[in-house]
Design a protein around this motif. Structure first.
Motif, PDB file in Angstrom:
ATOM      1  N   LYS A 289      70.927  19.059  95.977  1.00 14.84           N
ATOM      2  CA  LYS A 289      72.211  19.252  95.459  1.00 14.84           C
ATOM      3  C   LYS A 289      73.392  18.956  96.230  1.00 14.84           C
ATOM      4  CE  LYS A 289      74.197  22.969  92.685  1.00 14.84           C
ATOM      5  NZ  LYS A 289      73.994  22.419  91.421  1.00 14.84           N
ATOM      6  N   PRO A 290      74.116  17.955  95.703  1.00 12.07           N
ATOM      7  CA  PRO A 290      75.199  17.476  96.168  1.00 12.07           C
ATOM      8  C   PRO A 290      76.302  18.651  96.733  1.00 12.07           C
ATOM      9  CG  PRO A 290      74.936  16.157  94.268  1.00 12.07           C
ATOM     10  CD  PRO A 290      74.122  17.414  94.168  1.00 12.07           C
ATOM     11  N   SER A 291      77.152  18.356  97.859  1.00  8.98           N
ATOM     12  CA  SER A 291      77.958  19.220  98.183  1.00  8.98           C
ATOM     13  C   SER A 291      79.111  19.588  97.617  1.00  8.98           C
ATOM     14  CB  SER A 291      78.503  18.911  99.547  1.00  8.98           C
ATOM     15  OG  SER A 291      77.531  18.737 100.748  1.00  8.98           O
ATOM     16  N   ASN A 292      79.371  18.782  96.718  1.00  9.24           N
ATOM     17  CA  ASN A 292      80.518  18.623  95.393  1.00  9.24           C
ATOM     18  C   ASN A 292      80.069  18.395  94.080  1.00  9.24           C
ATOM     19  OD1 ASN A 292      80.294  16.096  96.047  1.00  9.24           O
ATOM     20  ND2 ASN A 292      82.315  15.636  95.911  1.00  9.24           N
ATOM     21  N   TYR A 333      78.160   7.912  97.549  1.00 10.13           N
ATOM     22  CA  TYR A 333      77.263   9.035  97.750  1.00 10.13           C
ATOM     23  C   TYR A 333      77.191   8.989  99.287  1.00 10.13           C
ATOM     24  CZ  TYR A 333      74.348  13.026  97.850  1.00 10.13           C
ATOM     25  OH  TYR A 333      73.597  14.040  98.308  1.00 10.13           O
ATOM     26  N   SER A 337      76.381  14.072 104.324  1.00  7.98           N
ATOM     27  CA  SER A 337      77.323  15.098 103.915  1.00  7.98           C
ATOM     28  C   SER A 337      77.093  15.810 102.494  1.00  7.98           C
ATOM     29  CB  SER A 337      78.753  14.756 104.017  1.00  7.98           C
ATOM     30  OG  SER A 337      79.019  13.709 103.041  1.00  7.98           O
ATOM     31  N   GLY A 338      76.202  14.830 101.606  1.00  8.28           N
ATOM     32  CA  GLY A 338      76.031  15.296 100.175  1.00  8.28           C
ATOM     33  C   GLY A 338      77.301  15.132  99.450  1.00  8.28           C
ATOM     34  N   LEU A 339      78.195  14.224  99.665  1.00  5.10           N
ATOM     35  CA  LEU A 339      79.535  14.236  98.921  1.00  5.10           C
ATOM     36  C   LEU A 339      79.576  13.007  98.175  1.00  5.10           C
ATOM     37  CD1 LEU A 339      82.358  15.014 101.837  1.00  5.10           C
ATOM     38  CD2 LEU A 339      81.535  16.481  99.719  1.00  5.10           C
TER      39      LEU A 339
END
Length: 523
Positions: A289-292, A333, A337-339
């Motif tokens: 799951k991405p951070s945002n 992406y 950081s998954g951002l």
């Protein structure tokens, strides 16, 4: 003293012959392009549409033209934008007959060769666009095309994409000894696809890929194989620098494992959860799951992704849905950081919204965007170059070998002696002829450059593209429910599932299962 003019004239003839041989691409989308070690971009196949096309569902079939083109662009030296558009060369023809095809998987599996797998053929009737050669290989060193054939013709075919014609598949190079082809669906509804055959891992078994083995890789964990609800279709993939394959966007044709019309039930993969594949961890999958996730891109297909060299960034470009070309057409992406972040360019929108294009990384900072359909639905033949370090579009300022040739010729002419010896008079005559020819050539070149002026101009960034005013994210379909007791699945827009394929691959035992068929298929 007339000898320099002879050299000038001969040099000009060579230059002029190069200009005559060079050409631009046709208007094309759904083609395939790769970069080989000889620093040439090779492009093959593709399609074109005569009327504006803005709906994704119109791109599956019924193209007006399909190509069998095989061309290259020499990028061993820096090119300006005009050169990148006008210096494509046809690859010398061979005895192998290339079929027109589009929407296929393509991957360079080493420095000299690439694979083309599947696609749709040139017949105009949907469902009957068959190919005589489903999968083929090209060796640039030998200029040789060849079929990819099973070593055991009687072996069962578990929908390896080499054996079963599928279109909308995509491929990613993992190492010099391994690549993966993901997804694809048949061009008709008469081919039943086996579950757990969407992801095909291919490994070299002979020197220089003289032979190879292909495995189907199920989404599995700890010895449990999850039922595969669908095929993946037009799902873009990129290899991060930590060796993980990331899958982005595309479609879920839910009925591709039955004789139903898969086009009646297509759902989009969202970007608020990403499927990942770990080649070095016993080939396990995971969903991260991405951070945002609330700031993720809108769903799309016919987009491209490229890993940015020496960074943890993956750049996504373009895409389309039935609402039209994606207005949020460029995102990055960051895998650490998954951002998700929107990309802001420093000098306008360059290629702008488009889909069905190809992207190729050249060096560490030049992304070539080749062809595709633009935001107004028109099939293009242009090439744009994005510097991904500065996020600046090239506008013609880079060094161009042929410009240097012209400058060198001009310099040579200006240094000629003014002596009126017999040789000089002869040289003047030849030089005059060359000068007239140069003037004619210059007029032709100026005309071409004017026609290409739109490629060199950059307009303002499109409204709503800056990071402070990104269009709201469209409602994304969830990925398919992994509950093994619920089969067949509900529509991805209403199944209420949470996306969990497995625990993180770092926290437990790894699954050694390659496939329900324990033996690989040999080619």
């Amino acid at each position: 003293m007339g000898q320099p003019n002879h050299f000038l004239f001969v040099g000009f003839l060579l230059f002029l012959s190069q200009c005559v041989r060079s050409d631009s691409l046709p208007s094309v989308y759904k083609h395939g392009c790769v970069l080989l070690g000889n620093q040439r971009i090779y492009c093959h196949g593709g399609a074109s549409r005569s009327s504006p096309t803005t709906k994704a569902s119109d791109t599956y079939f019924n193209d007006d033209v399909l190509y069998n083109q095989h061309v290259y662009l020499d990028v061993s030296k820096p090119l300006n934008l005009s050169s990148a558009n006008n210096q494509w060369q046809p690859v010398a023809t061979t005895s192998f007959t290339l079929e027109p095809r589009a929407d296929f998987a393509i991957v360079s599996h080493n420095a000299t060769s690439f694979i083309v797998s599947g696609g749709i053929g040139a017949k105009t009737t949907p469902g009957d666009q068959s190919l005589a050669h489903i999968s083929i290989r090209y060796n640039a060193e030998l200029n040789l095309w060849s079929d990819i054939k099973s070593q055991n013709a009687s072996a069962p075919k578990f929908n390896f994409t080499f054996d079963t014609q599928l279109f909308g598949g995509r491929a990613i190079k993992i190492s010099d000894q391994e690549y993966m082809i993901n997804g694809g669906i048949p061009p008709n509804n008469n081919t039943v696809l086996f579950p757990n055959t969407s992801y095909v891992d291919v490994e070299a078994t002979g020197p220089n890929w003289s032979s190879m083995q292909a495995w189907t890789i199920p989404i599995s964990r700890g010895g449990q194989v999850f039922p595969e609800r669908s095929r993946s279709f037009r799902v873009a993939s990129a290899l991060s620098r930590n060796g993980v394959v990331y899958f982005f966007g595309g479609l879920l044709p839910l009925n591709a494992t039955d004789n139903y019309n898969y086009k009646d039930n297509m759902g989009y993969y969202g970007f608020d959860s990403l499927l990942t594949f770990y080649p070095l961890k016993n080939q396990t999958f995971d969903a991260i799951k991405p951070s945002n996730p609330d700031f993720a891109p809108a769903e799309r297909q016919l987009h491209t992704v490229n890993a940015v060299p020496n960074t943890d960034l993956i750049l996504m470009y373009g895409g389309v849905t039935d609402k039209g070309a994606s207005p949020d057409f460029c995102w990055s992406y960051e895998t650490t950081s998954g951002l998700w972040r929107t990309v802001n360019f420093t000098n306008g929108d360059g290629a702008g919204p488009r889909f069905g294009h190809q992207t190729v990384m050249v060096g560490n900072d030049s992304l070539y965007i080749i062809g595709g359909i633009d935001g107004s639905g028109v099939t293009q033949k242009d090439v744009h170059i994005l510097n991904i370090t500065s996020m600046t579009w090239l506008n013609g300022s880079a060094t161009n070998t042929y410009d240097q040739t012209i400058d060198a010729a001009s310099s040579s002419a200006s240094s000629s002696s003014s002596s009126l010896s017999g040789g000089a008079i002869a040289g003047i005559v030849i030089g005059t002829v060359a000068a007239v020819a140069l003037l004619i050539a210059a007029a032709v070149i100026i005309r071409i450059q004017r026609k290409k002026k739109s490629l060199l101009d950059s307009g303002p960034a499109p409204e709503g593209f800056t990071s402070s005013s990104v269009p709201p994210m469209m409602s994304s379909a969830k990925e398919y429910n992994m509950d093994p007791n619920s089969y067949p699945p509900a529509s991805p827009t209403s199944d209420g599932s949470t996306t969990v394929y497995s625990p993180k691959p770092f926290d437990g035992s790894f699954d050694p299962i390659h496939s329900s068929n324990p033996k690989p298929h040999m080619y």
